[in-house]
Design a protein around this motif. Structure first.
Motif, PDB file in Angstrom:
ATOM      1  N   CYS A  79       6.922 -45.289 -46.233  1.00 65.73           N
ATOM      2  CA  CYS A  79       6.287 -46.318 -45.812  1.00 65.73           C
ATOM      3  C   CYS A  79       4.674 -45.951 -46.080  1.00 65.73           C
ATOM      4  CB  CYS A  79       6.085 -46.220 -44.351  1.00 65.73           C
ATOM      5  SG  CYS A  79       7.850 -46.659 -43.456  1.00 65.73           S
ATOM      6  N   GLN A  80       4.139 -44.967 -46.312  1.00 65.73           N
ATOM      7  CA  GLN A  80       2.760 -44.593 -46.614  1.00 65.73           C
ATOM      8  C   GLN A  80       2.722 -44.880 -48.275  1.00 65.73           C
ATOM      9  OE1 GLN A  80       0.236 -43.815 -44.499  1.00 65.73           O
ATOM     10  NE2 GLN A  80       1.887 -44.142 -42.821  1.00 65.73           N
ATOM     11  N   MET A  81       3.504 -44.546 -48.999  1.00 63.23           N
ATOM     12  CA  MET A  81       3.531 -44.861 -50.284  1.00 63.23           C
ATOM     13  C   MET A  81       3.561 -46.633 -50.623  1.00 63.23           C
ATOM     14  SD  MET A  81       6.482 -42.288 -51.741  1.00 63.23           S
ATOM     15  CE  MET A  81       7.162 -43.583 -52.677  1.00 63.23           C
ATOM     16  N   MET A  82       4.201 -47.226 -49.807  1.00 60.71           N
ATOM     17  CA  MET A  82       4.206 -48.923 -49.791  1.00 60.71           C
ATOM     18  C   MET A  82       3.021 -49.482 -49.515  1.00 60.71           C
ATOM     19  SD  MET A  82       8.117 -49.870 -49.392  1.00 60.71           S
ATOM     20  CE  MET A  82       7.633 -51.642 -49.396  1.00 60.71           C
ATOM     21  N   GLY A  83       2.233 -48.686 -48.571  1.00 61.70           N
ATOM     22  CA  GLY A  83       1.053 -49.525 -47.880  1.00 61.70           C
ATOM     23  C   GLY A  83       0.032 -49.980 -48.996  1.00 61.70           C
ATOM     24  N   PRO A  84      -0.461 -49.111 -49.999  1.00 61.85           N
ATOM     25  CA  PRO A  84      -1.120 -50.022 -51.112  1.00 61.85           C
ATOM     26  C   PRO A  84      -0.761 -50.994 -51.701  1.00 61.85           C
ATOM     27  CG  PRO A  84      -1.296 -47.452 -51.287  1.00 61.85           C
ATOM     28  CD  PRO A  84      -0.026 -47.808 -50.096  1.00 61.85           C
ATOM     29  N   PHE A  85       0.589 -51.059 -52.096  1.00 59.72           N
ATOM     30  CA  PHE A  85       1.398 -52.249 -52.535  1.00 59.72           C
ATOM     31  C   PHE A  85       1.061 -53.223 -51.815  1.00 59.72           C
ATOM     32  CE2 PHE A  85       5.022 -49.656 -54.818  1.00 59.72           C
ATOM     33  CZ  PHE A  85       4.206 -49.142 -55.603  1.00 59.72           C
ATOM     34  N   MET A  86       1.367 -53.322 -50.460  1.00 60.58           N
ATOM     35  CA  MET A  86       1.314 -54.249 -49.748  1.00 60.58           C
ATOM     36  C   MET A  86      -0.296 -55.001 -49.489  1.00 60.58           C
ATOM     37  SD  MET A  86       4.255 -54.404 -48.962  1.00 60.58           S
ATOM     38  CE  MET A  86       4.126 -56.204 -48.006  1.00 60.58           C
ATOM     39  N   ASP A  87      -0.965 -53.920 -49.540  1.00 59.36           N
ATOM     40  CA  ASP A  87      -2.528 -54.342 -49.664  1.00 59.36           C
ATOM     41  C   ASP A  87      -2.870 -55.262 -50.843  1.00 59.36           C
ATOM     42  OD1 ASP A  87      -2.944 -53.141 -47.211  1.00 59.36           O
ATOM     43  OD2 ASP A  87      -3.960 -51.471 -48.166  1.00 59.36           O
ATOM     44  N   GLU A  88      -2.328 -54.425 -52.025  1.00 57.41           N
ATOM     45  CA  GLU A  88      -2.518 -55.368 -53.201  1.00 57.41           C
ATOM     46  C   GLU A  88      -2.034 -56.889 -53.164  1.00 57.41           C
ATOM     47  OE1 GLU A  88      -1.236 -53.041 -56.599  1.00 57.41           O
ATOM     48  OE2 GLU A  88      -2.652 -51.402 -55.625  1.00 57.41           O
ATOM     49  N   LEU A  89      -0.624 -57.044 -52.802  1.00 58.43           N
ATOM     50  CA  LEU A  89       0.072 -58.065 -52.707  1.00 58.43           C
ATOM     51  C   LEU A  89      -0.858 -59.158 -51.790  1.00 58.43           C
ATOM     52  CD1 LEU A  89       3.690 -56.601 -52.590  1.00 58.43           C
ATOM     53  CD2 LEU A  89       2.510 -57.931 -54.294  1.00 58.43           C
ATOM     54  N   ALA A  90      -1.205 -58.580 -50.475  1.00 56.38           N
ATOM     55  CA  ALA A  90      -1.863 -59.647 -49.468  1.00 56.38           C
ATOM     56  C   ALA A  90      -3.175 -60.287 -50.455  1.00 56.38           C
ATOM     57  CB  ALA A  90      -2.299 -58.562 -48.472  1.00 56.38           C
ATOM     58  N   ALA A  91      -3.842 -59.323 -51.175  1.00 55.71           N
ATOM     59  CA  ALA A  91      -4.996 -59.878 -51.814  1.00 55.71           C
ATOM     60  C   ALA A  91      -4.536 -61.021 -52.938  1.00 55.71           C
ATOM     61  CB  ALA A  91      -5.814 -59.021 -52.446  1.00 55.71           C
ATOM     62  N   ASP A  92      -3.465 -60.603 -53.527  1.00 57.53           N
ATOM     63  CA  ASP A  92      -2.745 -61.591 -54.771  1.00 57.53           C
ATOM     64  C   ASP A  92      -2.403 -62.817 -54.180  1.00 57.53           C
ATOM     65  OD1 ASP A  92      -3.635 -59.378 -56.470  1.00 57.53           O
ATOM     66  OD2 ASP A  92      -1.441 -58.794 -56.919  1.00 57.53           O
ATOM     67  N   TRP A  93      -1.665 -62.675 -53.027  1.00 54.86           N
ATOM     68  CA  TRP A  93      -1.102 -63.930 -52.541  1.00 54.86           C
ATOM     69  C   TRP A  93      -1.724 -64.614 -51.510  1.00 54.86           C
ATOM     70  CZ3 TRP A  93       4.046 -60.664 -51.539  1.00 54.86           C
ATOM     71  CH2 TRP A  93       4.698 -60.367 -52.740  1.00 54.86           C
ATOM     72  N   LYS A  94      -3.200 -64.343 -51.453  1.00 53.25           N
ATOM     73  CA  LYS A  94      -4.174 -64.882 -50.321  1.00 53.25           C
ATOM     74  C   LYS A  94      -3.788 -66.505 -50.864  1.00 53.25           C
ATOM     75  CE  LYS A  94      -8.910 -65.623 -49.910  1.00 53.25           C
ATOM     76  NZ  LYS A  94     -10.388 -65.124 -50.215  1.00 53.25           N
ATOM     77  N   GLY A  95      -3.566 -67.134 -49.302  1.00 50.40           N
ATOM     78  CA  GLY A  95      -3.512 -68.718 -49.453  1.00 50.40           C
ATOM     79  C   GLY A  95      -2.014 -69.076 -49.814  1.00 50.40           C
ATOM     80  N   LYS A  96      -1.108 -68.198 -50.205  1.00 47.43           N
ATOM     81  CA  LYS A  96       0.165 -68.532 -50.663  1.00 47.43           C
ATOM     82  C   LYS A  96       1.110 -68.046 -49.562  1.00 47.43           C
ATOM     83  CE  LYS A  96      -1.286 -68.660 -55.337  1.00 47.43           C
ATOM     84  NZ  LYS A  96      -1.359 -67.822 -56.653  1.00 47.43           N
ATOM     85  N   ILE A  97       1.057 -66.740 -49.292  1.00 43.19           N
ATOM     86  CA  ILE A  97       2.089 -65.802 -48.599  1.00 43.19           C
ATOM     87  C   ILE A  97       1.233 -65.146 -47.461  1.00 43.19           C
ATOM     88  CG2 ILE A  97       3.775 -64.061 -48.637  1.00 43.19           C
ATOM     89  CD1 ILE A  97       4.479 -65.094 -51.359  1.00 43.19           C
ATOM     90  N   ARG A  98       1.717 -65.144 -46.252  1.00 38.30           N
ATOM     91  CA  ARG A  98       1.146 -64.229 -45.291  1.00 38.30           C
ATOM     92  C   ARG A  98       1.772 -62.842 -45.493  1.00 38.30           C
ATOM     93  NH1 ARG A  98      -0.334 -65.593 -39.265  1.00 38.30           N
ATOM     94  NH2 ARG A  98      -2.377 -65.766 -40.289  1.00 38.30           N
ATOM     95  N   VAL A  99       1.070 -61.656 -45.501  1.00 33.58           N
ATOM     96  CA  VAL A  99       1.552 -60.426 -45.487  1.00 33.58           C
ATOM     97  C   VAL A  99       1.237 -59.637 -44.180  1.00 33.58           C
ATOM     98  CG1 VAL A  99       1.466 -58.072 -46.551  1.00 33.58           C
ATOM     99  CG2 VAL A  99       1.362 -60.126 -47.901  1.00 33.58           C
ATOM    100  N   GLY A 100       2.226 -59.403 -43.433  1.00 34.55           N
ATOM    101  CA  GLY A 100       1.901 -58.750 -41.959  1.00 34.55           C
ATOM    102  C   GLY A 100       2.514 -57.261 -42.170  1.00 34.55           C
ATOM    103  N   LYS A 101       1.766 -56.488 -41.361  1.00 33.65           N
ATOM    104  CA  LYS A 101       2.356 -55.043 -41.151  1.00 33.65           C
ATOM    105  C   LYS A 101       2.798 -54.828 -39.650  1.00 33.65           C
ATOM    106  CE  LYS A 101       0.511 -51.582 -43.313  1.00 33.65           C
ATOM    107  NZ  LYS A 101       1.180 -50.872 -44.534  1.00 33.65           N
ATOM    108  N   MET A 102       3.733 -54.360 -39.274  1.00 32.74           N
ATOM    109  CA  MET A 102       4.228 -53.961 -37.912  1.00 32.74           C
ATOM    110  C   MET A 102       4.654 -52.526 -37.759  1.00 32.74           C
ATOM    111  SD  MET A 102       6.899 -55.693 -35.300  1.00 32.74           S
ATOM    112  CE  MET A 102       8.278 -54.966 -36.119  1.00 32.74           C
ATOM    113  N   ASN A 103       3.998 -51.685 -36.964  1.00 30.41           N
ATOM    114  CA  ASN A 103       4.270 -50.405 -36.529  1.00 30.41           C
ATOM    115  C   ASN A 103       5.397 -50.526 -35.640  1.00 30.41           C
ATOM    116  OD1 ASN A 103       4.718 -47.882 -35.415  1.00 30.41           O
ATOM    117  ND2 ASN A 103       2.211 -47.267 -35.658  1.00 30.41           N
TER     118      ASN A 103
END
Length: 151
Positions: A79-103
């Motif tokens: 999960c920790q390894m994927m965290g930076p990917f999700m941050d990058e994708l949220a920036a790339d997909w701004k206005g197109k896809i909502r990226v959420g994180k749930m513990n």
């Protein structure tokens, strides 16, 4: 108006697609079909949104954008390894896809509802419905490919 000059959002009421001009982002729009208010502030979010049991319905199910929810836990190495990917994708997909994180440890109701037994798990929603789920640590390209129908 070209695709690059606008965004597409679904009405939270009738789920119809509405085109939002870039210059109108941040304002409240009206659905072209039912007249429901559509809050366009979501189009300005370029980082993952923290999701809880309390706001899951409003933030993911009622999202006017397709949504991907990263179900994770702080003790999980993959999960920790994927965290930076999700941050990058949220920036790339701004206005197109909502990226959420749930513990998942802090949100057992939603985790149980969607039968999250293995983490990381990515849940993909469109128009309020779960349309796909991906389990395990995945390369960024696999996540992009899974979301390509919504881009």
């Amino acid at each position: 108006m070209t695709q690059a000059d606008s965004f597409i959002m679904h009405c939270p009421q009738c789920k119809i697609r509405n085109r939002i001009p870039k210059e109108k982002v941040g304002a409240v729009a009206k659905c072209g079909k039912c007249g429901q208010d559509i809050d366009t502030d979501i189009l300005n979010i370029g980082s993952p949104v923290i999701i809880t049991d309390k706001d899951f319905y409003d933030q993911i199910i009622n999202s006017p954008l397709p949504a991907i929810l990263d179900c994770w836990a702080p003790w999980c190495g993959p999960c920790q390894m994927m965290g930076p990917f999700m941050d990058e994708l949220a920036a790339d997909w701004k206005g197109k896809i909502r990226v959420g994180k749930m513990n998942v440890d802090e949100n057992p109701k939603t985790s149980a509802q969607y039968q999250i037994h293995s983490i990381p798990t990515l849940l993909i929603f469109n128009k309020g419905s779960l349309v796909n789920s991906l389990t395990g640590a995945l390369p960024k390209n696999n996540i992009i490919q899974a979301m390509s129908p919504f881009l």
